[in-house]
Design an enzyme around this catalytic site. Sequence first.
Site, PDB file in Angstrom:
ATOM      1  N   GLY A  16       0.859  -1.181   0.000  1.00 42.61           N
ATOM      2  CA  GLY A  16       0.000   0.000   0.000  1.00 42.61           C
ATOM      3  C   GLY A  16       0.898   1.235   0.000  1.00 42.61           C
TER       4      GLY A  16
ATOM      5  CE  LYS B 192      -3.414 -12.287   2.357  1.00 42.72           C
ATOM      6  NZ  LYS B 192      -4.299 -11.838   3.435  1.00 42.72           N
TER       7      LYS B 192
ATOM      8  CB  THR C  67      -3.374   2.345  -0.534  1.00 41.57           C
ATOM      9  OG1 THR C  67      -2.602   2.138   0.637  1.00 41.57           O
ATOM     10  CG2 THR C  67      -3.097   3.722  -1.120  1.00 41.57           C
TER      11      THR C  67
ATOM     12  CD  GLN D 202     -15.264   5.940  -1.645  1.00 38.25           C
ATOM     13  OE1 GLN D 202     -15.968   6.768  -1.072  1.00 38.25           O
ATOM     14  NE2 GLN D 202     -15.749   4.846  -2.168  1.00 38.25           N
TER      15      GLN D 202
ATOM     16  CD  GLU E  55     -12.847  13.182   4.263  1.00 39.15           C
ATOM     17  OE1 GLU E  55     -13.043  12.592   3.209  1.00 39.15           O
ATOM     18  OE2 GLU E  55     -11.951  12.864   5.059  1.00 39.15           O
TER      19      GLU E  55
ATOM     20  CG  HIS F  62     -16.702   5.113   6.830  1.00 41.54           C
ATOM     21  ND1 HIS F  62     -17.892   5.667   6.393  1.00 41.54           N
ATOM     22  CD2 HIS F  62     -15.729   5.946   6.407  1.00 41.54           C
ATOM     23  CE1 HIS F  62     -17.632   6.776   5.729  1.00 41.54           C
ATOM     24  NE2 HIS F  62     -16.329   6.972   5.721  1.00 41.54           N
TER      25      HIS F  62
ATOM     26  NE  ARG G 160     -14.486   8.579   9.145  1.00 43.12           N
ATOM     27  CZ  ARG G 160     -13.495   8.299   8.347  1.00 43.12           C
ATOM     28  NH1 ARG G 160     -12.696   7.293   8.617  1.00 43.12           N
ATOM     29  NH2 ARG G 160     -13.285   9.026   7.274  1.00 43.12           N
TER      30      ARG G 160
ATOM     31  CG  HIS H 286     -13.221   2.804   7.446  1.00 40.62           C
ATOM     32  ND1 HIS H 286     -13.234   2.542   6.089  1.00 40.62           N
ATOM     33  CD2 HIS H 286     -12.645   4.035   7.579  1.00 40.62           C
ATOM     34  CE1 HIS H 286     -12.706   3.571   5.440  1.00 40.62           C
ATOM     35  NE2 HIS H 286     -12.323   4.478   6.318  1.00 40.62           N
TER      36      HIS H 286
ATOM     37  NE  ARG I 286      -8.131   6.291   9.823  1.00 46.12           N
ATOM     38  CZ  ARG I 286      -8.853   6.712   8.797  1.00 46.12           C
ATOM     39  NH1 ARG I 286      -8.719   7.960   8.346  1.00 46.12           N
ATOM     40  NH2 ARG I 286      -9.716   5.916   8.201  1.00 46.12           N
TER      41      ARG I 286
ATOM     42  CB  SER J 259      -5.449   6.523   7.469  1.00 40.59           C
ATOM     43  OG  SER J 259      -6.255   6.808   6.370  1.00 40.59           O
ATOM     44  CG  LEU J 260      -4.466   7.867   2.448  1.00 40.65           C
ATOM     45  CD1 LEU J 260      -5.022   8.463   1.157  1.00 40.65           C
ATOM     46  CD2 LEU J 260      -3.915   6.478   2.166  1.00 40.65           C
TER      47      LEU J 260
HETATM   48  C1  SIN Z   1     -14.034   8.578   3.468  1.00 38.06           C
HETATM   49  O1  SIN Z   1     -13.831   8.995   2.341  1.00 38.06           O
HETATM   50  O2  SIN Z   1     -15.099   8.758   4.058  1.00 38.06           O
HETATM   51  C2  SIN Z   1     -12.966   7.757   4.143  1.00 38.06           C
HETATM   52  C3  SIN Z   1     -11.767   8.550   4.392  1.00 38.06           C
HETATM   53  C4  SIN Z   1     -10.998   8.022   5.574  1.00 38.06           C
HETATM   54  O3  SIN Z   1     -11.235   6.907   6.025  1.00 38.06           O
HETATM   55  O4  SIN Z   1     -10.175   8.762   6.107  1.00 38.06           O
END
Ligand code: SIN
Length: 517
Positions: A11, A35, A43, A47, A114, A236, A283, A344, A379, A384-385
Site C-alpha cells: 500500500g 499478497k 490504499t 476515497q 470531512e 465508518h 465518526r 473500516h 482516527r 491515515s494516508l
Molecule cells: C471517506 O472517504 O469517508 C474515508 C476517508 C478516511 O477513512 O479517512
Amino acid sequence: MVYDILVIGTGISGLTFAIKVSEQNPNAKIALISKGEFDEGNTRYAQGGIAVVKDFVKDSYTKHIDDTLEAGGYQNKKDVIEFVVKEAGQRIDELLQWGIQFDTKNGQLHLTKEAGHSAHRIIHHKDITGHEIQQALVKKIKKLPNVTCLRNHTLVDLITDHHLKSNYNCCYGAYVISKEQRQIITLSAKFTVLSTGGAGQLYRHTTNPPESTGDGLGAAYRAKIYMENLPFVQFHPTGLFPKVDGRTFLISEVLRGLGAKLLNHDGLQFMFQYHLEKEMAPRDVVARGIATEIQKGKLDYVHLDARNIPHNKWLKRLPNIYRQLIDIGINPEHQFIPVVPVAHYFCGGIAVNEYAESGLKRLYAIGECSSTGLHGANRLASNSLLESIVFSHRAAMHCIKSLKDQPPPSSIYEKIPSWKGKQYQEFNNPEITHSLCQQLQDTMTNYVGIFKSNQNLDIAEIAMNNIYKQVLKIYNRNKLDVELCELRNMVSIAHLIIQQAKQININQGVFYNIDNE
Ligand code: SIN
C-alpha cells in the site's frame, strides 16, 4: 541470499518506504512482497484524501492538532500529532513531484472538508484518491532496479531468535507462501518492514478488501511483539447497504461534507440528538447514532439523503460513487442511499516509536498495522494516508542510517532453518476454513461491534476459544494454504481484541461498552 530490506505489503506505506530507500541507496537490495497483485490493497480504496494544512488564513497547525485530539478522545500522543501535522506539507510536495495528481482550483490544491475537521484541509483526487496514489507508486517502484517485486506472496511468520535459538532480540526476515513456487520460502533480511494493513475482515461488513486479514498483526502476535489499542476498531458510518458482489462499497464522508443528511426509517433527521455538529460530528459519534437508530427502527439501514448535491459536483467531485450507485439502480440525485456503519480502520496495532521501530529490533511497522499514537481512540478522517507518508519517510531515513550499522553476523543468517511446519498446498480445506471464518465474523459482528457489553465479551471469548481450538487442530494436521494462514491470523487478533477490550473500563473514541456507562 540476504536482502538488505524486506518490505511486506504494497500500500502507500510500503511503496513509499521502498521508493525512498531505493532512490537514496541504490546499492541496497530490497525485496517487496504483495499478497496478490501489486495494485490491490486498502490504499486503492481510500476515497477521501489526505489531511494537510494549506490555507494558513482559515486553518492552522493548532486547529488540525486539536481536531485530531478531539476525534481521538484525547488518547493520542500530542508530540506525535505535532510532528505529523507539521511534516505533512513536505511529504505532499514529494507526492506531487512523483507525479501524483490532486484536484486543483484556480491553480491551488482544492481543499475539502470531512467530519471532525474544523477547516477545509483534505486534498484529494476526485473520489478515488487512493487509486490515483497506488497507480503512481506502483508505476514508480517497477522502474527501480534494486527493488525485487514479488507478487502473490503471503506472510506466514516473522523469523526471530526463536527460530535460530539465538538471543539478539532481532527480526531476520520472514517465511512466506510463494503461490508461484507452491511452497513456503525463506526471505532473509537485515531489516524487515511490516506494512500489511488492518484486519477489517474480522467483521461481516467492512470497507476493506478480502486481503485485510491482519497478517502482519498475527505474525507480530506469534513473535510476541507488543501491540496496543487493538479494540479501537473504527466503524465508518456510511457503508452502502447491502453488499454488492459480496463487498461493501464505501459512501465517502465527503458527501456529508457537501451537505448530505442522515434520515431514519421515518424519514426524519436524527443526528442533532447525538452531537451539535450533527452529520459532521466525529465518526464514532455518527456511527453510534446510526447504530442506535437502526436498533430502534424497522429497517436494517438508515438513509443518506444526498439530493442536495448538484449534478456537476457528482460528475466532477464524486464520479466513482455516482457511477457505482447508478450501476445498482440508485440515482442519488432523486433517491436516498441506504447506509450502515461498517468496520473500516484499526486505530491500534504494533506499538512503534517516532521512527516506526517496533519492540523487536530491525523490524519496522508502518501504516494501519502500526500504532504510532497519532489516532488515539479514534482516527480523524483522512489522517491515515497522512500517517503513512510521514511515518514511511521517517522509517526510511532511519533505516538508511541503520544500514550502516554493524548487522548481526552473517553466520547467523546461514543458520536460518527452512520452514519446519507443514508445507503449502492450494485449496486445503476450503469448506471448513470458510465456515470457521464466517463463525468468527459473526461473533465479532454480533458481540464485539460498535456497542459492547461485559456479557457479550464473555460470550465472544468462549466462542473465539472454540474457533481457535478448531483452527489449531486443522493447522497441526494439514498442509498450509493462504486461507488457513489468514484464519490463523484472524483468530489471534480477534482473541487479542476481546482480551484487551475486557480491560478497558472507560468509554473513549470508538470504544463503547454499555457497562462502562
Ligand atoms: C471517506 O472517504 O469517508 C474515508 C476517508 C478516511 O477513512 O479517512
